[in-house]
Design an enzyme around this catalytic site. Structure first.
Site, PDB file in Angstrom:
ATOM      1  N   ARG A   1      56.230-100.607   9.314  1.00  0.00           N
ATOM      2  CA  ARG A   1      56.066 -99.284   8.792  1.00  0.00           C
ATOM      3  C   ARG A   1      55.128 -98.221   9.731  1.00  0.00           C
ATOM      4  O   ARG A   1      55.342 -97.196   9.920  1.00  0.00           O
ATOM      5  CB  ARG A   1      55.398 -99.220   7.444  1.00  0.00           C
ATOM      6  CG  ARG A   1      55.988 -98.133   6.450  1.00  0.00           C
ATOM      7  CD  ARG A   1      55.591 -98.430   4.900  1.00  0.00           C
ATOM      8  NE  ARG A   1      56.630 -97.409   4.247  1.00  0.00           N
ATOM      9  CZ  ARG A   1      56.574 -97.523   3.066  1.00  0.00           C
ATOM     10  NH1 ARG A   1      55.731 -98.100   2.275  1.00  0.00           N
ATOM     11  NH2 ARG A   1      57.477 -96.770   2.437  1.00  0.00           N
TER      12      ARG A   1
ATOM     13  N   PHE B   1      50.362 -84.534  -6.780  1.00  0.00           N
ATOM     14  CA  PHE B   1      51.457 -83.978  -7.618  1.00  0.00           C
ATOM     15  C   PHE B   1      52.665 -83.714  -6.839  1.00  0.00           C
ATOM     16  O   PHE B   1      53.585 -82.824  -7.439  1.00  0.00           O
ATOM     17  CB  PHE B   1      51.029 -82.790  -8.397  1.00  0.00           C
ATOM     18  CG  PHE B   1      50.106 -82.920  -9.470  1.00  0.00           C
ATOM     19  CD1 PHE B   1      50.241 -83.435 -10.759  1.00  0.00           C
ATOM     20  CD2 PHE B   1      48.567 -82.726  -9.188  1.00  0.00           C
ATOM     21  CE1 PHE B   1      49.446 -83.604 -11.707  1.00  0.00           C
ATOM     22  CE2 PHE B   1      47.767 -83.231 -10.188  1.00  0.00           C
ATOM     23  CZ  PHE B   1      48.111 -83.502 -11.429  1.00  0.00           C
TER      24      PHE B   1
ATOM     25  N   CYS C   1      58.199 -92.264 -10.077  1.00  0.00           N
ATOM     26  CA  CYS C   1      57.143 -92.081 -10.873  1.00  0.00           C
ATOM     27  C   CYS C   1      57.531 -91.901 -12.341  1.00  0.00           C
ATOM     28  O   CYS C   1      56.864 -92.570 -13.371  1.00  0.00           O
ATOM     29  CB  CYS C   1      56.621 -90.539 -10.510  1.00  0.00           C
ATOM     30  SG  CYS C   1      55.657 -90.770  -9.152  1.00  0.00           S
TER      31      CYS C   1
ATOM     32  N   ALA D   1      51.520 -85.053 -16.928  1.00  0.00           N
ATOM     33  CA  ALA D   1      52.265 -84.014 -16.227  1.00  0.00           C
ATOM     34  C   ALA D   1      53.672 -84.872 -16.148  1.00  0.00           C
ATOM     35  O   ALA D   1      54.590 -84.102 -16.301  1.00  0.00           O
ATOM     36  CB  ALA D   1      51.652 -83.593 -14.869  1.00  0.00           C
TER      37      ALA D   1
ATOM     38  N   GLY E   1      50.690 -91.359   0.555  1.00  0.00           N
ATOM     39  CA  GLY E   1      49.757 -91.315   1.701  1.00  0.00           C
ATOM     40  C   GLY E   1      50.131 -90.724   2.946  1.00  0.00           C
ATOM     41  O   GLY E   1      49.226 -89.983   3.538  1.00  0.00           O
TER      42      GLY E   1
HETATM   43  C1  UDX Z   1      58.002 -86.227  -9.672  1.00  0.00           C
HETATM   44  C2  UDX Z   1      56.798 -85.083 -10.052  1.00  0.00           C
HETATM   45  O1  UDX Z   1      57.729 -83.699 -10.064  1.00  0.00           O
HETATM   46  C3  UDX Z   1      55.585 -84.957  -9.154  1.00  0.00           C
HETATM   47  O2  UDX Z   1      54.833 -83.745  -9.714  1.00  0.00           O
HETATM   48  C4  UDX Z   1      54.867 -86.093  -9.126  1.00  0.00           C
HETATM   49  O3  UDX Z   1      53.899 -86.217  -8.103  1.00  0.00           O
HETATM   50  C5  UDX Z   1      55.648 -87.362  -8.643  1.00  0.00           C
HETATM   51  O4  UDX Z   1      57.164 -87.470  -9.870  1.00  0.00           O
HETATM   52  P1  UDX Z   1      59.693 -86.809  -7.901  1.00  0.00           P
HETATM   53  O5  UDX Z   1      59.921 -88.020  -8.834  1.00  0.00           O
HETATM   54  O6  UDX Z   1      59.419 -86.901  -6.311  1.00  0.00           O
HETATM   55  O7  UDX Z   1      58.429 -85.985  -8.459  1.00  0.00           O
HETATM   56  O8  UDX Z   1      60.942 -85.661  -7.978  1.00  0.00           O
HETATM   57  P2  UDX Z   1      61.192 -84.634  -9.239  1.00  0.00           P
HETATM   58  O9  UDX Z   1      61.736 -83.420  -8.507  1.00  0.00           O
HETATM   59  O10 UDX Z   1      60.121 -84.620 -10.262  1.00  0.00           O
HETATM   60  O11 UDX Z   1      62.421 -85.472  -9.701  1.00  0.00           O
HETATM   61  C6  UDX Z   1      62.572 -86.478 -10.617  1.00  0.00           C
HETATM   62  C7  UDX Z   1      63.750 -86.889 -11.252  1.00  0.00           C
HETATM   63  O12 UDX Z   1      64.479 -85.838 -11.968  1.00  0.00           O
HETATM   64  C8  UDX Z   1      64.945 -86.667 -10.263  1.00  0.00           C
HETATM   65  O13 UDX Z   1      65.867 -87.722 -10.340  1.00  0.00           O
HETATM   66  C9  UDX Z   1      65.675 -85.479 -10.460  1.00  0.00           C
HETATM   67  O14 UDX Z   1      66.935 -85.340 -10.117  1.00  0.00           O
HETATM   68  C10 UDX Z   1      65.710 -85.320 -11.569  1.00  0.00           C
HETATM   69  N1  UDX Z   1      65.670 -83.852 -12.295  1.00  0.00           N
HETATM   70  C11 UDX Z   1      64.459 -83.015 -12.195  1.00  0.00           C
HETATM   71  C12 UDX Z   1      66.676 -83.692 -13.366  1.00  0.00           C
HETATM   72  O15 UDX Z   1      67.419 -84.268 -13.695  1.00  0.00           O
HETATM   73  N2  UDX Z   1      66.488 -82.346 -13.603  1.00  0.00           N
HETATM   74  C13 UDX Z   1      65.529 -81.454 -13.386  1.00  0.00           C
HETATM   75  O16 UDX Z   1      65.846 -80.368 -13.787  1.00  0.00           O
HETATM   76  C14 UDX Z   1      64.450 -81.801 -12.381  1.00  0.00           C
HETATM   77  P1  ADP Z   2      54.118 -94.615  -3.009  1.00  0.00           P
HETATM   78  O1  ADP Z   2      55.258 -93.875  -3.090  1.00  0.00           O
HETATM   79  O2  ADP Z   2      52.939 -94.668  -4.054  1.00  0.00           O
HETATM   80  O3  ADP Z   2      53.169 -94.048  -1.673  1.00  0.00           O
HETATM   81  P2  ADP Z   2      54.826 -96.870  -1.010  1.00  0.00           P
HETATM   82  O4  ADP Z   2      55.271 -98.307  -1.650  1.00  0.00           O
HETATM   83  O5  ADP Z   2      55.745 -95.940  -0.495  1.00  0.00           O
HETATM   84  O6  ADP Z   2      54.295 -96.064  -2.532  1.00  0.00           O
HETATM   85  O7  ADP Z   2      53.548 -97.049  -0.305  1.00  0.00           O
HETATM   86  C1  ADP Z   2      52.572 -97.999  -0.608  1.00  0.00           C
HETATM   87  C2  ADP Z   2      51.951 -98.482   0.802  1.00  0.00           C
HETATM   88  O8  ADP Z   2      50.740 -99.141   0.614  1.00  0.00           O
HETATM   89  C3  ADP Z   2      52.988 -99.717   1.250  1.00  0.00           C
HETATM   90  O9  ADP Z   2      53.649 -99.169   2.572  1.00  0.00           O
HETATM   91  C4  ADP Z   2      52.223-100.975   1.477  1.00  0.00           C
HETATM   92  O10 ADP Z   2      52.474-101.568   2.297  1.00  0.00           O
HETATM   93  C5  ADP Z   2      50.836-100.439   1.305  1.00  0.00           C
HETATM   94  N1  ADP Z   2      49.658-101.323   0.863  1.00  0.00           N
HETATM   95  C6  ADP Z   2      49.723-101.924  -0.179  1.00  0.00           C
HETATM   96  N2  ADP Z   2      48.504-102.686  -0.412  1.00  0.00           N
HETATM   97  C7  ADP Z   2      47.759-102.730   0.849  1.00  0.00           C
HETATM   98  C8  ADP Z   2      46.385-102.861   1.472  1.00  0.00           C
HETATM   99  N3  ADP Z   2      45.736-103.744   0.555  1.00  0.00           N
HETATM  100  N4  ADP Z   2      46.117-102.460   2.497  1.00  0.00           N
HETATM  101  C9  ADP Z   2      46.914-101.610   3.167  1.00  0.00           C
HETATM  102  N5  ADP Z   2      48.065-101.148   2.738  1.00  0.00           N
HETATM  103  C10 ADP Z   2      48.584-101.355   1.480  1.00  0.00           C
END
Ligand code: UDX
Ligand code: ADP
Ligand code: UDX
Length: 467
Positions: free
Chosen positions: A42, A163, A277, A224, A17
């Protein structure tokens, strides 16, 4: 009728967000964006010079828009009431107890936020699901909203999965490969979709904005991430074969990636994938498949996570084996704690698993990461307080620099590919290590030959010992 978005509220000021809506504010000066969260600390951090998340380029974006058309607040109700369009960007962790524990997503935060929207709204809203959620979540949000809405208020639900990857979030948001918007194919659904499209059109070329049905949109996000993670598990599975045969995984991945049907990205073997993720989304897909009575499909995706677990423990075991089958009492330096470089995020980081392996062998561990705080490392090691810290404390030292962490270490283990590890004074480190001095490169990032020349014994994932 076309809807013009003037005020946006984003519920949840986290990794998704925060950066997403900060960029929307920067790119859409005519829209007022308010990001709200229940977590006061936060929000205070978002309003300070010390933002709660580390992300290259984020400071500049926030500085440019904050106080103009970008606001951070804990007044959730006010921001909801004023907004035409609401992003729901709350956390959806894997359930720890109850039905689907360990697999299904915990939608409690999402549902609480949805109920809040219904209760507070005095006018019609577009509600956009931004958090990664299981398929058909939009449907249940719609039911909650409709059952609780005030007379005259209608809600259109859109799915608009994010993404961005951490570490490159700002670049990804500035120039996304695509923006995906899912809506009901009704007139009001399509109107809502058009309204969100016009927000993104301020900087994203129209042909990169894809519009699909709600459920396709929700499933695309899971698909994805599952397919990206599957590439890593595939390359990691091959890395084990390389180590046993003397083939080199970087050479293999390069050759494979040259095929234009495959592409060269995301083929880096590693100690294992982490992040909030991949594992969560695959487990969601497994749970969904099982609920749909598709056990073979569930098993297929589950194997991607199992291979990742195997890679992490295989690497940890390799360290123990190489150090003559015991690390008890030995000093081991872990370089990198974040799940990838350029982020301070440690969720599902492989370093945590590796450290736990070493702790169970009673090693003495030092850790250095340029962005992760000491308190975060302790939260990770104690599973947020579920495990007592006292027994671990004598075995753990958290250091201020790589040099300090490596001092006198019998093994140096790279868990995160931070650029600064490439340019450390490795000769100086070597001078302060007992012999033989081992480096375990869990990220295939160091110059193996140069380290060997200094005198290190180097063990790299996906490289046979014979080369
Ligand atoms: C991922 C997706 O890429 C993104 O599109 C989605 O929105 C959220 O999840 P993120 O988890 O932030 O993003 O990072 P990413 O770069 O995908 O890496 C994920 C993990 O895979 C990391 O631990 C990274 O080190 C590992 N990785 C990535 C590998 O081990 N090898 C690679 O070639 C690429
Ligand atoms: P992401 O990686 O998906 O962004 P985070 O845990 O970093 O997840 O962020 C989610 C945020 O949403 C947290 O900071 C949490 O406090 C907030 N949150 C959860 N429930 C509510 C709610 N009902 N109203 C407002 N904020 C909220
Ligand atoms: C394959 C490899 O592509 C080629 O590089 C290698 O040298 C030999 O094996 P081939 O088996 O001739 O070539 O055909 P290919 O186009 O790869 O198709 C293999 C099968 O996969 C076919 O049955 C095809 O219908 C199917 N396929 C392919 C799909 O079902 N979906 C796709 O997206 C692509």
């Amino acid at each position: 009728a076309p809807i013009t978005v003037k005020k946006i509220c984003c519920i949840g000021a986290g990794y998704v967000g925060g950066p997403t809506c900060a960029v929307i504010a920067l790119k859409c000066p005519n829209i007022q964006v308010t990001i709200v969260d229940l977590n006061q600390a936060r929000i205070d951090a978002w309003n300070s010079d010390n933002l709660p998340i580390y992300e290259p380029g984020l400071d500049d974006v926030v500085k440019a828009a904050r106080g103009k058309n970008l606001f951070f607040s804990t007044d959730v109700d006010k921001a909801i009431a004023e907004a035409d369009l609401i992003f729901v960007s709350v956390n959806t962790p894997t359930k720890k107890t109850g039905i689907g524990a360990g697999f299904a997503a915990d939608l409690n935060y999402l549902q609480l936020a949805t109920r809040r929207i219904a209760e507070v709204s005095n006018s019609s809203k577009i509600v956009v699901e931004k958090s990664t959620v299981p398929c058909r979540t939009a449907e249940s949000m719609r039911t909650i909203l409709e059952a609780n809405s005030k007379p005259g208020c209608t809600f259109d639900i859109l799915s608009n999965p994010e993404f961005l990857a951490e570490g490159t979030a700002i670049a990804d948001l500035f120039a996304p490969d695509r923006v995906l918007i899912g809506s009901l194919q009704t007139q009001s659904g399509l109107d809502a979709c058009e309204a969100l499209m016009s927000v993104y059109s301020n900087w994203v070329p129209r042909e990169r904005i894809l519009t699909v049905g709600l459920w396709s949109s929700e499933l695309s996000k899971l698909a994805a991430n599952a397919m990206l993670a599957q590439r890593i598990s595939s390359v990691n599975a091959l890395s084990a074969i390389c180590e046993a045969t003397g083939a080199n995984i970087d050479e293999v991945a390069y050759a494979v990636g040259k095929d234009s049907r495959m592409g060269s990205k995301f083929l880096k073997a590693s100690v294992g994938f982490g992040g909030s993720c991949f594992q969560k989304d695959i487990l969601n897909l497994v749970y969904l498949s099982e609920s749909l009575h598709l056990p073979e499909v569930a098993r297929y995706w589950r194997a991607v996570v199992e291979m990742n677990e195997h890679q992490k423990s295989r690497f940890a075991r390799k360290v123990v084996d190489t150090l003559f089958n015991t690390i008890t009492g030995k000093k081991i330096a872990i370089l990198g704690w974040a799940f990838k470089k350029d982020t301070g995020d440690t969720r599902e980081s492989p370093a945590i698993t590796i450290a736990n392996h070493f702790l169970s062998e009673k090693a003495r561990i030092t850790v250095y990461d340029p962005q992760v705080t000491e308190s975060q490392i302790w939260l990770d090691l104690t599973d947020y307080g579920a495990i007592p810290a006292e027994p671990i404390k004598p075995h753990m030292t958290i250091c201020e620099s790589a040099l300090e962490a490596c001092h006198n270490a019998e093994a140096i283990v790279i868990c995160t590919e931070w650029d600064e590890f490439k340019t450390l004074d490795w000769a100086k480190i070597y001078a302060n290590c007992p012999r033989p001095a081992f480096v375990f490169d869990g990220r295939l990032m160091l110059d193996r030959k140069a380290l060997q020349k200094i005198g290190f014994s180097v063990v790299t994932i996906g490289t046979g010992d014979r080369v």
